[in-house]
Write a protein that holds these residues in place. Structure first.
Motif, PDB file in Angstrom:
ATOM      1  N   LEU A 184      42.035  58.944   7.861  1.00  0.00           N
ATOM      2  CA  LEU A 184      40.600  58.993   8.154  1.00  0.00           C
ATOM      3  C   LEU A 184      40.083  57.593   8.475  1.00  0.00           C
ATOM      4  CD1 LEU A 184      37.812  60.399   8.187  1.00  0.00           C
ATOM      5  CD2 LEU A 184      37.813  60.277   5.683  1.00  0.00           C
ATOM      6  N   ASP A 185      39.538  57.449   9.682  1.00  0.00           N
ATOM      7  CA  ASP A 185      38.978  56.173  10.142  1.00  0.00           C
ATOM      8  C   ASP A 185      37.707  55.879   9.352  1.00  0.00           C
ATOM      9  OD1 ASP A 185      37.752  54.121  11.511  1.00  0.00           O
ATOM     10  OD2 ASP A 185      37.441  55.252  13.363  1.00  0.00           O
ATOM     11  N   ALA A 186      37.784  54.922   8.444  1.00  0.00           N
ATOM     12  CA  ALA A 186      36.649  54.641   7.555  1.00  0.00           C
ATOM     13  C   ALA A 186      35.538  53.876   8.259  1.00  0.00           C
ATOM     14  CB  ALA A 186      37.135  53.844   6.341  1.00  0.00           C
ATOM     15  N   MET A 187      35.835  53.309   9.439  1.00  0.00           N
ATOM     16  CA  MET A 187      34.882  52.400  10.068  1.00  0.00           C
ATOM     17  C   MET A 187      34.105  53.031  11.225  1.00  0.00           C
ATOM     18  SD  MET A 187      35.921  50.261   7.932  1.00  0.00           S
ATOM     19  CE  MET A 187      34.884  48.824   8.238  1.00  0.00           C
ATOM     20  N   GLY A 188      34.460  54.255  11.634  1.00  0.00           N
ATOM     21  CA  GLY A 188      33.830  54.873  12.798  1.00  0.00           C
ATOM     22  C   GLY A 188      32.655  55.758  12.401  1.00  0.00           C
TER      23      GLY A 188
ATOM     24  N   ARG B  87      42.018  45.969  23.840  1.00  0.00           N
ATOM     25  CA  ARG B  87      41.808  44.632  23.269  1.00  0.00           C
ATOM     26  C   ARG B  87      41.912  44.643  21.746  1.00  0.00           C
ATOM     27  NH1 ARG B  87      37.351  44.502  27.047  1.00  0.00           N
ATOM     28  NH2 ARG B  87      35.941  44.973  25.336  1.00  0.00           N
ATOM     29  N   ARG B  88      41.928  45.830  21.138  1.00  0.00           N
ATOM     30  CA  ARG B  88      41.909  45.884  19.675  1.00  0.00           C
ATOM     31  C   ARG B  88      43.056  46.744  19.137  1.00  0.00           C
ATOM     32  NH1 ARG B  88      37.412  43.293  19.003  1.00  0.00           N
ATOM     33  NH2 ARG B  88      35.466  43.921  19.992  1.00  0.00           N
ATOM     34  N   PRO B  89      44.274  46.201  19.209  1.00  0.00           N
ATOM     35  CA  PRO B  89      45.430  46.984  18.730  1.00  0.00           C
ATOM     36  C   PRO B  89      45.419  47.201  17.223  1.00  0.00           C
ATOM     37  CG  PRO B  89      46.101  44.743  19.279  1.00  0.00           C
ATOM     38  CD  PRO B  89      44.670  44.883  19.725  1.00  0.00           C
ATOM     39  N   ARG B  90      44.581  46.462  16.492  1.00  0.00           N
ATOM     40  CA  ARG B  90      44.538  46.635  15.034  1.00  0.00           C
ATOM     41  C   ARG B  90      43.197  47.229  14.603  1.00  0.00           C
ATOM     42  NH1 ARG B  90      48.446  47.284  11.916  1.00  0.00           N
ATOM     43  NH2 ARG B  90      47.227  46.486  10.192  1.00  0.00           N
TER      44      ARG B  90
ATOM     45  N   VAL C 245      41.463  54.408   6.460  1.00  0.00           N
ATOM     46  CA  VAL C 245      41.930  53.282   7.256  1.00  0.00           C
ATOM     47  C   VAL C 245      40.727  52.418   7.621  1.00  0.00           C
ATOM     48  CG1 VAL C 245      43.178  52.594   9.332  1.00  0.00           C
ATOM     49  CG2 VAL C 245      43.731  54.775   8.215  1.00  0.00           C
ATOM     50  N   GLY C 246      40.793  51.120   7.237  1.00  0.00           N
ATOM     51  CA  GLY C 246      39.661  50.259   7.573  1.00  0.00           C
ATOM     52  C   GLY C 246      39.704  48.951   6.823  1.00  0.00           C
ATOM     53  N   SER C 247      38.550  48.348   6.740  1.00  0.00           N
ATOM     54  CA  SER C 247      38.413  47.051   6.093  1.00  0.00           C
ATOM     55  C   SER C 247      38.436  47.258   4.577  1.00  0.00           C
ATOM     56  CB  SER C 247      37.087  46.436   6.543  1.00  0.00           C
ATOM     57  OG  SER C 247      36.889  45.221   5.884  1.00  0.00           O
ATOM     58  N   PRO C 248      39.447  46.727   3.852  1.00  0.00           N
ATOM     59  CA  PRO C 248      39.671  47.106   2.451  1.00  0.00           C
ATOM     60  C   PRO C 248      38.469  46.916   1.530  1.00  0.00           C
ATOM     61  CG  PRO C 248      41.558  45.935   3.307  1.00  0.00           C
ATOM     62  CD  PRO C 248      40.496  45.844   4.359  1.00  0.00           C
TER      63      PRO C 248
ATOM     64  N   ARG D  97      44.945  48.963   5.470  1.00  0.00           N
ATOM     65  CA  ARG D  97      44.135  47.895   6.054  1.00  0.00           C
ATOM     66  C   ARG D  97      44.136  47.959   7.587  1.00  0.00           C
ATOM     67  NH1 ARG D  97      43.033  42.408   4.895  1.00  0.00           N
ATOM     68  NH2 ARG D  97      44.042  42.640   2.863  1.00  0.00           N
ATOM     69  N   ALA D  98      42.953  47.804   8.162  1.00  0.00           N
ATOM     70  CA  ALA D  98      42.837  47.587   9.611  1.00  0.00           C
ATOM     71  C   ALA D  98      41.834  46.465   9.786  1.00  0.00           C
ATOM     72  CB  ALA D  98      42.354  48.847  10.321  1.00  0.00           C
ATOM     73  N   GLU D  99      42.251  45.424  10.501  1.00  0.00           N
ATOM     74  CA  GLU D  99      41.420  44.220  10.569  1.00  0.00           C
ATOM     75  C   GLU D  99      40.220  44.395  11.484  1.00  0.00           C
ATOM     76  OE1 GLU D  99      44.667  44.122  11.070  1.00  0.00           O
ATOM     77  OE2 GLU D  99      45.353  43.190   9.207  1.00  0.00           O
ATOM     78  N   GLU D 100      40.351  45.271  12.491  1.00  0.00           N
ATOM     79  CA  GLU D 100      39.318  45.318  13.513  1.00  0.00           C
ATOM     80  C   GLU D 100      38.593  46.664  13.512  1.00  0.00           C
ATOM     81  OE1 GLU D 100      40.678  42.500  17.045  1.00  0.00           O
ATOM     82  OE2 GLU D 100      41.964  44.231  16.800  1.00  0.00           O
ATOM     83  N   VAL D 101      37.429  46.651  14.139  1.00  0.00           N
ATOM     84  CA  VAL D 101      36.631  47.870  14.251  1.00  0.00           C
ATOM     85  C   VAL D 101      36.272  48.075  15.720  1.00  0.00           C
ATOM     86  CG1 VAL D 101      34.443  48.963  13.648  1.00  0.00           C
ATOM     87  CG2 VAL D 101      35.680  47.605  11.941  1.00  0.00           C
TER      88      VAL D 101
END
Lengths: 358, 358
Positions: free
Chosen positions: A14-18, A83-86, A44-47, A67-71
């Protein structure tokens, strides 16, 4: 009461940042999916913000974080996914690709999810273009509308493929045997419509493995004249949003009508509960969202405005789709449709198993 | 109570043979338009059945009949209009052309009316393609959606013209000053949509004499974000029929919800009258129909399923449009838009008169 838990099933990524209300409502939805529906989730997202949100539900031990560094921001288009593979959505796709998750759920930007999904999960063999399918609230069973927005420009042969994608979805996730396929256009006769639709009508009429029911119009979308309705992503998206807007409009008008008179207001009070139930059934949030079909993995796109309830419903939908083996069923259909002799018509009942998720 | 009668005004030419319930309901609608709204009508069609229907209302002395030997059937397309120069709709157009009628009203086949209208009345100077405009039931004023089905394939510059046609309609018939124009697409950013829409966005942004408000989406159609919404005839027709179907769906679901419980049923009784009023406001029959804009004459297309009430509403609409001088206003707008220096921006308030019908 957990009713869908299966031991050893890979979790939903689950994409926590979207989404408009990320990460708080996404995390709340994850907690609801786990506790009420027994669906295993990985966020999945910024811890840090995700952990903090989990803490507020005392759920840090129940739901792991990747952890995923980018949003990928809501207003970023398809190019940003390169541009945002992570990004959180890219990492979620990666988990599915590796077999560490059974499906992706995101309430992020549709364009971003489609582009990232295509890039990270790749299209299934033989699929020209993945398409977004939505289940419309018809009765007794929902109807599948696709493409609801992944492809603004399509070719006629893509509409035939959409018919296969949608039929596979109807057969597996919605349990509809031998789904009838309708082509969305502006008149019931085969010669009506634009060039795209007239050519698609010919191809669909000749296609094997499809139960083509002919043309359908805008007013047929909610009357169950077909189980699967195919259209290009531009028309499909306009139609879907028009349905949402019109139903919302009818309810607003209704509420105002009820509140205008005292006698009617009394009546309104008596009905409030049932109206709420009806509204809920028609609310796109409650359907669980749209499904991106044609990729090597299940991707569910939740409404961008989703709150906990909508996120949880999307996770339930993703778990069901993944369990019912839609991806495998699409593979079977496309292989059969491309067999040189085209002897294959439609599957015998019961031959498509409910393959377990990875 | 006649409220719109004007002595010496040319009558509405009403096609007695078009529509699912012709000629009986058409004739009944004519009688209603004359007696309740004071609108002069001439019925065009096969004399005997029309006379018999008029007799049943004791109205043979009130409404003249103009003979038309042929009928354009509901399932006949555009080509048939060439083969039937004496169809009721062709004769009705001829009356307008000669100045013997102020407008045409028909509940016949849309494709047949569009083709016949283009052939018999011709497009106004400078109009690339006539378009069908419908008034959506937004508040406080209706919104104009066009093209609702006359042109399944269009070019970007036609969408700019549709914006002028719709703005002229909004300014005159709907009394909206400086109408804001929206472009129907699948995302609010300029780069969203298909090729047609992206190019149209550029042209609309640069056009003079238009108040372009940008992109609108399907869920905006009933929220009054724009006064005029332009789109191609394929998307517009799908959207319009989707609105009709969705509103009908919401009401059916609501009725069933009300009837399901005894307490709610009681409430339902109290509300019945107000619900009926609301339903009427949303019913396309009551709006009076669609208007074919861009011809040298007013043509109103009533719903094919129209009964007396719908036919009468269409005559009221036709009389109003003709009286308000939409045709002349379109001419002014297109002339101004094509002036080489493009100094013209928008009309000063009150400069467009309400030119009387011929």
């Amino acid at each position: 009461m957990p009713d869908t838990a299966t031991p050893g099933v890979a979790p939903i990524a689950l994409d926590a940042m979207g989404g408009d209300h990320a990460p708080d409502e996404i995390v709340a939805g994850a907690v609801q999916a786990v506790r009420q529906h027994g669906i295993p989730i990985v966020l999945v997202g910024s811890p840090r913000p995700v952990y903090e949100a989990l803490s507020r539900h005392d759920a840090t031990a129940e739901i792991p974080i990747v952890r995923a560094e980018e949003v990928l921001k809501m207003d970023e288009g398809a190019l940003a996914s390169l541009r945002r593979p992570r990004s959180s959505i890219a990492v979620a796709c990666h988990l599915v690709r590796r077999g560490d998750a059974s499906a992706v759920v995101s309430a992020g930007s549709t364009a971003g999810i489609v582009a990232t999904g295509k890039l990270r999960l790749r299209s299934q063999q033989g699929v020209l273009r993945p398409a977004i399918a939505v289940a419309l609230p018809t009765r007794p069973t929902p109807s599948v509308l696709l493409d609801a927005g992944a492809n603004a420009e399509v070719k006629p042969e893509m509409l035939v493929q959409f018919a296969h994608l949608g039929s596979a979805y109807a057969e597996t996730a919605l349990d509809i045997e031998k789904p009838r396929v309708g082509l969305l256009t502006i008149g019931s006769e085969p010669e009506k419509g634009n060039k795209l639709v007239r050519r698609a009508h010919e191809l669909l009429s000749a296609a094997s493995g499809l139960d083509f029911a002919g043309n359908v119009e805008g007013h047929d979308l909610l009357t169950k004249v077909a189980d699967v309705i195919v259209t290009d992503g531009f028309t499909g998206n306009v139609a879907l949003k028009t349905i949402e807007g019109s139903v919302r409009y009818a309810f607003t008008e209704l509420r105002e009508t009820i509140e205008e008179s005292r006698a009617a207001r009394l009546g309104g009070l008596l009905q409030r509960r049932r109206l709420r139930e009806l509204h809920r059934r028609l609310d796109p949030e409650e359907h669980g969202g749209a499904v991106l079909l044609g990729l090597n993995g299940t991707v569910v796109i939740a409404h961008g405005a989703s709150r906990a309830q909508g996120v949880s419903a999307a996770c339930v939908l993703a778990a069901r789709i993944s369990r019912q083996g839609v991806v495998a069923r699409i593979g079977e259909r496309l292989t059969a449709a491309h067999r040189p002799h085209r002897l294959w018509r439609s599957s015998a009942p019961g031959t498509h198993g409910t393959d377990a998720p990875v």
